[in-house]
Design a protein around this motif. Structure first.
Motif, PDB file in Angstrom:
ATOM      1  N   ALA A  22       3.997   4.999  56.099  1.00  0.00           N
ATOM      2  CA  ALA A  22       3.631   3.634  55.758  1.00  0.00           C
ATOM      3  C   ALA A  22       3.894   2.680  56.922  1.00  0.00           C
ATOM      4  CB  ALA A  22       4.408   3.181  54.523  1.00  0.00           C
ATOM      5  N   ALA A  23       4.340   3.218  58.043  1.00  0.00           N
ATOM      6  CA  ALA A  23       4.613   2.446  59.256  1.00  0.00           C
ATOM      7  C   ALA A  23       4.547   3.420  60.429  1.00  0.00           C
ATOM      8  CB  ALA A  23       5.993   1.785  59.167  1.00  0.00           C
ATOM      9  N   PRO A  24       4.423   2.909  61.663  1.00  0.00           N
ATOM     10  CA  PRO A  24       4.392   3.819  62.817  1.00  0.00           C
ATOM     11  C   PRO A  24       5.599   4.748  62.886  1.00  0.00           C
ATOM     12  CG  PRO A  24       3.642   1.656  63.468  1.00  0.00           C
ATOM     13  CD  PRO A  24       4.144   1.532  62.053  1.00  0.00           C
ATOM     14  N   VAL A  25       6.755   4.269  62.470  1.00  0.00           N
ATOM     15  CA  VAL A  25       7.925   5.133  62.280  1.00  0.00           C
ATOM     16  C   VAL A  25       8.233   5.115  60.792  1.00  0.00           C
ATOM     17  CG1 VAL A  25      10.394   5.458  62.699  1.00  0.00           C
ATOM     18  CG2 VAL A  25       8.888   4.774  64.585  1.00  0.00           C
ATOM     19  N   HIS A  26       8.203   6.283  60.172  1.00  0.00           N
ATOM     20  CA  HIS A  26       8.532   6.409  58.747  1.00  0.00           C
ATOM     21  C   HIS A  26       9.286   7.722  58.585  1.00  0.00           C
ATOM     22  CE1 HIS A  26       7.105   6.085  54.276  1.00  0.00           C
ATOM     23  NE2 HIS A  26       8.391   6.389  54.377  1.00  0.00           N
ATOM     24  N   LEU A  27      10.598   7.598  58.521  1.00  0.00           N
ATOM     25  CA  LEU A  27      11.470   8.758  58.393  1.00  0.00           C
ATOM     26  C   LEU A  27      12.095   8.787  57.007  1.00  0.00           C
ATOM     27  CD1 LEU A  27      13.316   8.449  61.820  1.00  0.00           C
ATOM     28  CD2 LEU A  27      11.375   9.917  61.279  1.00  0.00           C
ATOM     29  N   LEU A  28      12.436   9.966  56.549  1.00  0.00           N
ATOM     30  CA  LEU A  28      13.154  10.140  55.285  1.00  0.00           C
ATOM     31  C   LEU A  28      14.519  10.720  55.597  1.00  0.00           C
ATOM     32  CD1 LEU A  28      10.310  11.773  53.168  1.00  0.00           C
ATOM     33  CD2 LEU A  28      10.875   9.343  53.385  1.00  0.00           C
ATOM     34  N   ILE A  29      15.554  10.038  55.153  1.00  0.00           N
ATOM     35  CA  ILE A  29      16.935  10.486  55.341  1.00  0.00           C
ATOM     36  C   ILE A  29      17.371  11.062  54.000  1.00  0.00           C
ATOM     37  CG2 ILE A  29      19.257   9.791  56.023  1.00  0.00           C
ATOM     38  CD1 ILE A  29      17.827   7.284  57.330  1.00  0.00           C
ATOM     39  N   ILE A  30      17.589  12.377  53.982  1.00  0.00           N
ATOM     40  CA  ILE A  30      17.754  13.102  52.728  1.00  0.00           C
ATOM     41  C   ILE A  30      19.122  13.778  52.692  1.00  0.00           C
ATOM     42  CG2 ILE A  30      16.792  14.934  51.279  1.00  0.00           C
ATOM     43  CD1 ILE A  30      14.187  14.588  53.085  1.00  0.00           C
ATOM     44  N   PRO A  31      19.915  13.514  51.654  1.00  0.00           N
ATOM     45  CA  PRO A  31      21.187  14.237  51.558  1.00  0.00           C
ATOM     46  C   PRO A  31      20.930  15.703  51.210  1.00  0.00           C
ATOM     47  CG  PRO A  31      20.829  12.977  49.554  1.00  0.00           C
ATOM     48  CD  PRO A  31      19.704  12.625  50.503  1.00  0.00           C
ATOM     49  N   LYS A  32      21.760  16.576  51.733  1.00  0.00           N
ATOM     50  CA  LYS A  32      21.619  17.996  51.396  1.00  0.00           C
ATOM     51  C   LYS A  32      22.109  18.281  49.987  1.00  0.00           C
ATOM     52  CE  LYS A  32      21.406  19.798  56.047  1.00  0.00           C
ATOM     53  NZ  LYS A  32      22.010  20.662  57.061  1.00  0.00           N
ATOM     54  N   SER A  33      23.022  17.469  49.486  1.00  0.00           N
ATOM     55  CA  SER A  33      23.422  17.593  48.084  1.00  0.00           C
ATOM     56  C   SER A  33      22.407  16.816  47.250  1.00  0.00           C
ATOM     57  CB  SER A  33      24.827  17.030  47.874  1.00  0.00           C
ATOM     58  OG  SER A  33      24.883  15.676  48.265  1.00  0.00           O
ATOM     59  N   VAL A  34      22.079  17.342  46.093  1.00  0.00           N
ATOM     60  CA  VAL A  34      21.059  16.706  45.262  1.00  0.00           C
ATOM     61  C   VAL A  34      21.676  15.600  44.419  1.00  0.00           C
ATOM     62  CG1 VAL A  34      19.319  17.037  43.470  1.00  0.00           C
ATOM     63  CG2 VAL A  34      19.719  18.823  45.177  1.00  0.00           C
ATOM     64  N   ILE A  35      21.194  14.401  44.646  1.00  0.00           N
ATOM     65  CA  ILE A  35      21.472  13.239  43.802  1.00  0.00           C
ATOM     66  C   ILE A  35      20.085  12.833  43.306  1.00  0.00           C
ATOM     67  CG2 ILE A  35      22.375  10.885  43.697  1.00  0.00           C
ATOM     68  CD1 ILE A  35      23.922  11.592  46.358  1.00  0.00           C
ATOM     69  N   PRO A  36      19.791  12.963  42.009  1.00  0.00           N
ATOM     70  CA  PRO A  36      18.417  12.726  41.557  1.00  0.00           C
ATOM     71  C   PRO A  36      17.858  11.352  41.931  1.00  0.00           C
ATOM     72  CG  PRO A  36      19.675  13.792  39.835  1.00  0.00           C
ATOM     73  CD  PRO A  36      20.645  13.422  40.918  1.00  0.00           C
ATOM     74  N   ARG A  37      18.653  10.320  41.760  1.00  0.00           N
ATOM     75  CA  ARG A  37      18.208   8.963  42.137  1.00  0.00           C
ATOM     76  C   ARG A  37      19.441   8.085  42.256  1.00  0.00           C
ATOM     77  NH1 ARG A  37      15.942  10.757  37.716  1.00  0.00           N
ATOM     78  NH2 ARG A  37      13.992  10.950  38.833  1.00  0.00           N
ATOM     79  N   VAL A  38      19.291   6.976  42.929  1.00  0.00           N
ATOM     80  CA  VAL A  38      20.451   6.136  43.254  1.00  0.00           C
ATOM     81  C   VAL A  38      21.167   5.651  41.993  1.00  0.00           C
ATOM     82  CG1 VAL A  38      19.196   3.935  43.491  1.00  0.00           C
ATOM     83  CG2 VAL A  38      21.269   4.348  44.844  1.00  0.00           C
ATOM     84  N   GLY A  39      20.433   5.366  40.945  1.00  0.00           N
ATOM     85  CA  GLY A  39      21.045   4.899  39.708  1.00  0.00           C
ATOM     86  C   GLY A  39      21.818   5.970  38.965  1.00  0.00           C
ATOM     87  N   GLU A  40      21.722   7.213  39.420  1.00  0.00           N
ATOM     88  CA  GLU A  40      22.471   8.309  38.810  1.00  0.00           C
ATOM     89  C   GLU A  40      23.613   8.780  39.709  1.00  0.00           C
ATOM     90  OE1 GLU A  40      19.843  11.398  37.349  1.00  0.00           O
ATOM     91  OE2 GLU A  40      18.405   9.882  36.700  1.00  0.00           O
ATOM     92  N   ALA A  41      23.799   8.112  40.831  1.00  0.00           N
ATOM     93  CA  ALA A  41      24.905   8.466  41.731  1.00  0.00           C
ATOM     94  C   ALA A  41      26.234   8.152  41.050  1.00  0.00           C
ATOM     95  CB  ALA A  41      24.784   7.703  43.036  1.00  0.00           C
ATOM     96  N   THR A  42      27.245   8.913  41.413  1.00  0.00           N
ATOM     97  CA  THR A  42      28.583   8.711  40.856  1.00  0.00           C
ATOM     98  C   THR A  42      29.561   8.402  41.982  1.00  0.00           C
ATOM     99  OG1 THR A  42      29.220  11.031  41.052  1.00  0.00           O
ATOM    100  CG2 THR A  42      28.065  10.383  39.023  1.00  0.00           C
TER     101      THR A  42
END
Length: 113
Positions: free
Chosen positions: A34-54
């Motif tokens: 969506a931009a000339p630079v568009h990176l995804l920073i992904i944790p190796k541990s699975v957190i389904p979504r930010v609202g489910e983080a503990t």
């Protein structure tokens, strides 16, 4: 439970253009930027979504933000960047594995939408 797309990338089952990787996260180029630079920073541990983080995810979440700064310096983004975390379908979340979008190298508008 089946693996998420990002777990399959982390496990090298699906190819991706990797910009950075450490023991806690991987940074890849988005396949539909969506931009000339568009990176995804992904944790190796699975957190389904930010609202489910503990509380136990706090260190990983902080690490993702620190990694954004490290990668931005590494690839030479001098004028700024935007970080985005989508939560749920109304926010256009497409993969149920928390990730941070790093967008840069074009003028971004406000408010986003």
């Amino acid at each position: 439970m089946s693996k998420t797309l990002f777990q399959r990338i982390i496990d090298r089952e699906i190819p991706a253009k990797i910009e950075y990787e450490d023991d806690r996260c991987i940074v890849i180029h988005d396949i539909a930027p969506a931009a000339p630079v568009h990176l995804l920073i992904i944790p190796k541990s699975v957190i389904p979504r930010v609202g489910e983080a503990t509380d136990s995810d706090e260190a990983v979440l902080g690490h993702l933000l620190v990694t954004a700064g490290i990668v931005a310096k590494k690839i030479g983004i001098p004028k700024g960047f935007r970080l985005v975390i989508n939560h749920g379908p109304d926010a256009c979340e497409t993969v149920p594995h928390l990730h941070v979008h790093l967008l840069a190298k074009r003028q971004l508008t406000w408010p986003p939408g």
